[in-house]
Structures are given as C-alpha cells and as structure tokens.
Design an enzyme around this catalytic site. Structure first.
Site, PDB file in Angstrom:
ATOM      1  N   ASP A  65      18.520 -39.693   6.138  1.00 57.28           N
ATOM      2  CA  ASP A  65      17.654 -40.651   5.463  1.00 57.28           C
ATOM      3  C   ASP A  65      16.655 -39.941   4.557  1.00 57.28           C
ATOM      4  O   ASP A  65      16.573 -38.702   4.532  1.00 57.28           O
ATOM      5  CB  ASP A  65      16.935 -41.545   6.486  1.00 57.28           C
ATOM      6  CG  ASP A  65      16.343 -40.771   7.650  1.00 57.28           C
ATOM      7  OD1 ASP A  65      15.644 -39.767   7.402  1.00 57.28           O
ATOM      8  OD2 ASP A  65      16.584 -41.146   8.811  1.00 57.28           O
TER       9      ASP A  65
ATOM     10  N   GLU B  30      30.197 -37.728 -14.873  1.00 55.30           N
ATOM     11  CA  GLU B  30      31.334 -37.234 -14.104  1.00 55.30           C
ATOM     12  C   GLU B  30      32.559 -37.227 -15.006  1.00 55.30           C
ATOM     13  O   GLU B  30      32.942 -38.244 -15.561  1.00 55.30           O
ATOM     14  CB  GLU B  30      31.584 -38.137 -12.891  1.00 55.30           C
ATOM     15  CG  GLU B  30      32.744 -37.675 -12.040  1.00 55.30           C
ATOM     16  CD  GLU B  30      33.048 -38.618 -10.889  1.00 55.30           C
ATOM     17  OE1 GLU B  30      33.690 -38.180  -9.926  1.00 55.30           O
ATOM     18  OE2 GLU B  30      32.646 -39.797 -10.966  1.00 55.30           O
TER      19      GLU B  30
ATOM     20  N   ASP C 229      19.735 -42.775  14.236  1.00 53.36           N
ATOM     21  CA  ASP C 229      20.933 -43.609  14.054  1.00 53.36           C
ATOM     22  C   ASP C 229      22.151 -42.793  13.639  1.00 53.36           C
ATOM     23  O   ASP C 229      23.224 -43.353  13.410  1.00 53.36           O
ATOM     24  CB  ASP C 229      20.667 -44.732  13.046  1.00 53.36           C
ATOM     25  CG  ASP C 229      20.374 -44.229  11.633  1.00 53.36           C
ATOM     26  OD1 ASP C 229      20.316 -42.994  11.436  1.00 53.36           O
ATOM     27  OD2 ASP C 229      20.192 -45.076  10.729  1.00 53.36           O
TER      28      ASP C 229
ATOM     29  N   ASP D 284      18.669 -36.685   9.668  1.00 56.04           N
ATOM     30  CA  ASP D 284      18.345 -37.996  10.246  1.00 56.04           C
ATOM     31  C   ASP D 284      17.009 -37.902  10.965  1.00 56.04           C
ATOM     32  O   ASP D 284      16.745 -36.944  11.690  1.00 56.04           O
ATOM     33  CB  ASP D 284      19.452 -38.402  11.221  1.00 56.04           C
ATOM     34  CG  ASP D 284      19.139 -39.679  11.970  1.00 56.04           C
ATOM     35  OD1 ASP D 284      18.425 -40.530  11.407  1.00 56.04           O
ATOM     36  OD2 ASP D 284      19.602 -39.809  13.120  1.00 56.04           O
TER      37      ASP D 284
ATOM     38  N   HIS E 214      30.537 -33.670  -3.320  1.00 56.65           N
ATOM     39  CA  HIS E 214      30.846 -34.638  -2.262  1.00 56.65           C
ATOM     40  C   HIS E 214      32.282 -35.133  -2.293  1.00 56.65           C
ATOM     41  O   HIS E 214      32.737 -35.785  -1.351  1.00 56.65           O
ATOM     42  CB  HIS E 214      29.897 -35.834  -2.384  1.00 56.65           C
ATOM     43  CG  HIS E 214      30.072 -36.578  -3.681  1.00 56.65           C
ATOM     44  ND1 HIS E 214      29.687 -36.051  -4.889  1.00 56.65           N
ATOM     45  CD2 HIS E 214      30.614 -37.785  -3.955  1.00 56.65           C
ATOM     46  CE1 HIS E 214      29.973 -36.906  -5.857  1.00 56.65           C
ATOM     47  NE2 HIS E 214      30.545 -37.964  -5.311  1.00 56.65           N
ATOM     48  N   ASP E 215      32.990 -34.836  -3.385  1.00 54.75           N
ATOM     49  CA  ASP E 215      34.387 -35.264  -3.508  1.00 54.75           C
ATOM     50  C   ASP E 215      35.370 -34.138  -3.207  1.00 54.75           C
ATOM     51  O   ASP E 215      36.569 -34.280  -3.449  1.00 54.75           O
ATOM     52  CB  ASP E 215      34.656 -35.783  -4.927  1.00 54.75           C
ATOM     53  CG  ASP E 215      34.104 -37.184  -5.142  1.00 54.75           C
ATOM     54  OD1 ASP E 215      33.985 -37.930  -4.154  1.00 54.75           O
ATOM     55  OD2 ASP E 215      33.784 -37.524  -6.295  1.00 54.75           O
TER      56      ASP E 215
ATOM     57  N   ASP F   3      28.312 -41.683 -12.733  1.00 50.27           N
ATOM     58  CA  ASP F   3      29.530 -41.611 -11.932  1.00 50.27           C
ATOM     59  C   ASP F   3      30.691 -42.322 -12.618  1.00 50.27           C
ATOM     60  O   ASP F   3      30.546 -43.466 -13.070  1.00 50.27           O
ATOM     61  CB  ASP F   3      29.273 -42.251 -10.558  1.00 50.27           C
ATOM     62  CG  ASP F   3      30.517 -42.294  -9.704  1.00 50.27           C
ATOM     63  OD1 ASP F   3      30.904 -41.215  -9.210  1.00 50.27           O
ATOM     64  OD2 ASP F   3      31.091 -43.386  -9.543  1.00 50.27           O
TER      65      ASP F   3
ATOM     66  N   ASP G  42      22.046 -40.482  -9.057  1.00 51.10           N
ATOM     67  CA  ASP G  42      23.456 -40.805  -9.281  1.00 51.10           C
ATOM     68  C   ASP G  42      23.546 -42.278  -9.673  1.00 51.10           C
ATOM     69  O   ASP G  42      23.165 -43.162  -8.897  1.00 51.10           O
ATOM     70  CB  ASP G  42      24.245 -40.546  -7.991  1.00 51.10           C
ATOM     71  CG  ASP G  42      25.670 -40.104  -8.254  1.00 51.10           C
ATOM     72  OD1 ASP G  42      26.229 -40.505  -9.290  1.00 51.10           O
ATOM     73  OD2 ASP G  42      26.212 -39.366  -7.423  1.00 51.10           O
TER      74      ASP G  42
END
Length: 581
Positions: free
Chosen positions: A61, A286, A57, A53, A352-353, A232, A130
C-alpha cells in the site's frame, strides 16, 4: 600463465566509490549537450501491490511506500515509476481503471497519496504515474453508460459493432481465453472491442470528448505535482474504426496491425499542447513503434509529442532455452546508434510484465546469482539512455520456484493463456515450461525486506507466495554485506550520477564478435571509460592494444581483477568499468 607481463590482483577497496566521486567528477568541458533532468534520472519502478504492506491484508500500500522512502533514497535513484494505483476491480492488477481520480482502497486514500508525493519531493525523488488510457475497466462509469443503450451520450467513448451487421472482423486479444477481442453484449445486441481482457474495453480515441477527458485527467495529476507520465499500451490507441478484415494469421505479428495507426500522432500532439508542455514533466509511452523511424516520430524534440522511447526488442530476447549474446549486443547497439544524435531512449531489462532479469538474462544459481545480478545492473546503469530499475533487482531477486502449476499463478495472462492453449490442443507441458521461465508473476512476488516471517512484507498472507530464498536474499542481509548486490547497485548509481560520461557519452561497441564479453566505451570530450561485462559462467579473456591506458578501476563486482598491459581475464559474470587516468 600470462605472457611476459606480471599478473596483478587489484582489490576493490582501493577504489571506493567515495574516491570515484571525489576524483572523477563530471567533466566541465561538455559542449552542445541538451541536458534534461529526465535524461539524468535513474528510475526505480515500484509494483505497489508487492512492495510493502502496512495493514496486514497481504497487499502492499501507499503507506508502505512512505515508510520505505528512506530506503529508496539510499539506493541513489532519483525518480519512482509507480504502477497504477487508481480505483480498479483488479482484473489485470490495476490496469483496468474504474476511476482515474481516486485511489484503489487496497492501496489507501488520496490523503495517503498526497503525503507520499510530498515526502518523495522532500527527498528530491520525482514521481512518474502510470496512465492507462488505451482502455478502461468495464466497471468505469463511462462504460456502464456506454453499454446501457445505443443512443447514450457515452456510447462512442468505446468501440461497438452492432450484431445486425454480423460478426465483426476478427481482432486478436492478448488476454482473452479464446483470443478474440470482440465481446458480445446482449444488453444492446452489440459487440465491444477489448485488445486485452474482456473487462478492459478499448476507448475510442477518435472521439474528441474522450481525448478531452484524458487531458483533464492528466491535468488533475499534474496539478497535484506529479513529475511524469508513462502511457500504458498507448501505441495501440489509434484504430481504423471501419475495422477492415486483416489477413489470416495476422495475430502472429499483431504489432504491425495494432501499433502506430493513423491518428496516434495527432492525439499525442494534443496531449503535449494541452498538458505536457505546460508542466516540467517527463513522458514515456509503452512501446516505441514498429521501426526506428516510428520511434523517432514519437520522441524527437521537434515532434512535440513525448520525451523518450521505451522499446521491447531486448526483453523479447531471452527464452527458456537461452539466448545469443550477439543478438543482445546487436539490439542495444542498434537502438543506441539510431538515437546517438537525436531523440532519447529508455534502458531496461525488466519490469512488471517480465520475469526476474537475473533468471532470464544471467544465472540465478546459488553460485552465480550475486555476480550476475551485479553484472546486469552494471550494464543498465552504464548505457546511454534513462535507466529503469525494477524493484528487487537491486537485491538480485529471482524467479520463484513455488510457481510450478497453473493453480499457483494469479496473472490473467498466464491463466487465460493456459485456457487458450488447452482449447487449441497445444503442448501444455511446453506452455508451463515457458511460464515457469517467463511469467509476469515472477516479477511480482513480494519485496524481500528481511529474514523474518513473510520477509517483512506483511503480517498477513502475501497475495503472491514469497520466494523461499528470502531468508538470505533480503535488504537487511545485503545492507550488512559490503559485497552484496545491493551495495554494488548503490555504487553504480553513485558512479552514474557523478559522471556525465555515463549519461551523455558516446557509445562504441568493441569486439562485437566476442562470444562471452560485451565490451563498449563511453566517451564525452576528454573523459572515456571502458565497460567489460562477462555474460558467461566461464572465465573470459579480453585483449586490446591500448588496454594499459585504462588504468583506473571505477567499478568491479569482484574483489580482484586479473589484469595485464594487454589482456584482462574476467571471472564468471564479472563486470568492470575502467577509466583513463
């Protein structure tokens, strides 16, 4: 202790990676190899919300990624797979796209993207985007128009079932709190289909206008210069739009009913003809179908669809109660054998899953976190197939003990799964036990850069709580420790990059019955290496008649190796790669 042979302890310092690069360059006698950049790539996956970041926030990013590109380059990776950065209401952290040609404000601007891409290319790092087109967000303009009236031109961009026909045949939803993939929408007295959350309506790929829209989106990003696309959930895109009734209980094996339906290959061939074949891009979807044959139908070069299979068999193996190494070996050996002569596969243990790989496949205790993380990275980077390395795994980041109660979780799959379990009177303690082991949120906690407040990730409040071990498990600390997980990762990427045998070499499983050690060879012409991986917390011995032939230590995650002419004894989670002199 060892019979008739002198025990030797060999220090890691005597075989630095610099020596490996100098003395063990790629063999020049390779023949009949279909070399491609995406086969030789080492892909580093970045979950942008959690990487760096820069505006306080608490959300990562694009400027944060730009600021860390020199670090990414130092890892020895050659490509970045970036999770979705498009405009989104964030019901599923960006996998619900409301504008495919714009950047989510949390992440920055299109100018930031253009700079990031330019700076990546300046460092010879490729970018894989993605693409989420099995579904969109319900806040996408297409869906807003589609739901506005039954005769709207965009109506058939999605799947609708008129209420006067009665309730639609049951379809299972992965993310819905009730498990139902049909959502009633009173505006047009109809139901719309969503295999994922209610805010992720499925696109109707039978509509050629939808397919053209997607091709135009792909061209938009390809023209910007991106180097690849990850599709995806795309194996779910084709559907029988008559929506026949499925057998009761089909949701227990829903892949058989959802994946690889009629029409999917047509859609991919159109994409390839209109987009992929006109750019030097890599493509991966995927999922890899329901069978090895279906995987080949997706990725074999003469099919003209996509480049590589991304199969989930291996990531489904670990459970809260553990797993069997024999199954692990069998799974990876099966996929390698099936693609030994034709097609190409991906190699990965996390994304990420998934929760953190060292917590799932190995041992995240203080004593064994580092060696077991090194061992897993050695495995990923020594197999045939394109390796995908998830951010933070190069440090050995672990599951976060702060994620204890359901209120601690942000993932929609976890939250709605809990609601569904409660509704169905399931054992909530068991649900939470499995969640603490395998939740996606564990793999999404912020990157651990240093020991300062919030691990150097943000000056604000992190969107997910940091793992308390960031004080010791962080980039700054590991860069200064020659024997760290991070420095071992860099040695492994260098070894793979400079040795074609680790990319294209034949794979052969050895002693598949060994309960602790995963052993295999990679062979390319006259070049051969032996990989030994101890997947246990106990010492393990490995004997081989021709063991003495493998006299060169190319990599070792310990400072020493107990080695005789006939036997090697590996320490807990030890990983070595041995070459023939």
């Amino acid at each position: 202790m060892y019979k008739s042979v002198l025990l030797m302890f060999i220090l890691l310092a005597t075989y630095s990676c610099a020596e490996s690069k100098k003395d063990n360059n790629t063999t020049t006698e390779t023949t009949n190899i279909d070399k491609k950049w995406w086969k030789e790539a080492i892909v580093y996956q970045i979950y942008p919300r959690s990487f760096q970041d820069t505006d306080g926030d608490g959300i990562g990013d694009l400027k944060g990624i730009i600021n860390r590109l020199d670090y990414i380059k130092s890892l020895g990776v050659t490509a970045v797979w970036l999770n979705p950065i498009y405009s989104s209401p964030n019901d599923d952290n960006g996998y619900d796209v409301s504008d495919y040609r714009n950047i989510m404000s949390d992440f920055g601007t299109m100018e930031d993207f253009d700079k990031m891409l330019s700076e990546m290319h300046a460092r010879d790092i490729k970018l894989v985007m993605d693409i989420v087109v099995n579904h969109s967000s319900d806040e996408h303009e297409w869906f807003k128009e589609s739901r506005s009236s039954r005769d709207n031109p965009y109506r058939d961009y999605y799947h609708w079932w008129p209420a006067e026909k009665g309730e639609p045949p049951y379809r299972y939803s992965l993310f819905d709190a009730e498990g139902n993939a049909w959502k009633y929408d009173e505006q047009t007295d109809s139901y719309y289909l969503h295999y994922f959350s209610q805010k992720q309506p499925d696109l109707n790929w039978e509509n050629p206008k939808v397919r053209q829209e997607v091709n135009d989106i792909l061209k938009f990003w390809a023209e910007k210069g991106v180097d690849g696309f990850r599709l995806d959930a795309f194996q779910f895109a084709a559907k029988d739009t008559t929506f026949p009734k499925f057998p009761d209980g089909f949701e227990k094996n829903f892949i058989q009913y959802y994946a690889m339906q009629d029409g999917l290959h047509k859609y991919l061939k159109e994409m390839n003809s209109e987009v992929f074949s006109n750019y030097d891009v890599m493509t991966v979807a995927e999922g890899a179908g329901r069978t090895l044959e279906e995987a080949h139908e997706l990725v074999d070069a003469d099919r003209n669809e996509i480049n590589m299979a991304y199969a989930f068999d291996a990531v489904d193996i670990p459970k809260a109660d553990g797993y069997d190494l024999a199954t692990f070996k069998e799974t990876f050996s099966k996929w390698d054998s099936a693609f030994a002569k034709k097609g190409w596969i991906s190699i990965f243990l996390s994304n990420h899953d998934q929760a953190r790989m060292v917590s799932r496949y190995a041992n995240d205790s203080l004593a064994y976190r580092a060696p077991s993380a090194k061992m897993l990275n050695t495995f990923i980077l020594s197999m045939r197939g394109t390796p995908y390395c998830y951010f933070g795994d190069e440090l050995g980041m672990t599951n976060n003990p702060k994620l204890k109660n359901i209120e601690d979780y942000k993932d929609i799959a976890a939250i709605n799964g809990f609601k569904k379990a409660k509704t169905n009177n399931e054992d909530l303690d068991e649900y939470m036990r499995n969640l603490r082991f395998g939740s996606r949120d564990h793999g999404r906690t912020p990157m651990q850069w240093d020991a300062s407040e919030n691990a150097g990730f943000t000056i604000g409040t992190p969107w997910l709580p940091l793992n308390p071990n960031y004080k010791s498990v962080n980039v700054n600390a590991e860069e200064q420790n020659e024997e760290s997980v991070l420095n071992h990762f860099k040695k492994m990427t260098a070894l793979r990059t400079n040795n074609d045998v680790l990319v294209y070499g034949d794979y052969k499983l050895i002693q598949k019955e060994h309960k602790q050690i995963y052993a295999f060879t990679r062979t390319l012409d006259k070049d051969e290496v032996l990989i030994l991986l101890n997947f246990s917390k106990n010492e393990a011995s490995f004997a081989l008649d021709n063991l003495a032939a493998y006299s060169e230590i190319k990599i070792n995650n310990y400072l020493e190796l107990a080695h005789t002419e006939l036997e090697i004894t590996l320490k807990p989670y030890q990983a070595v790669i041995l070459g023939k002199d």
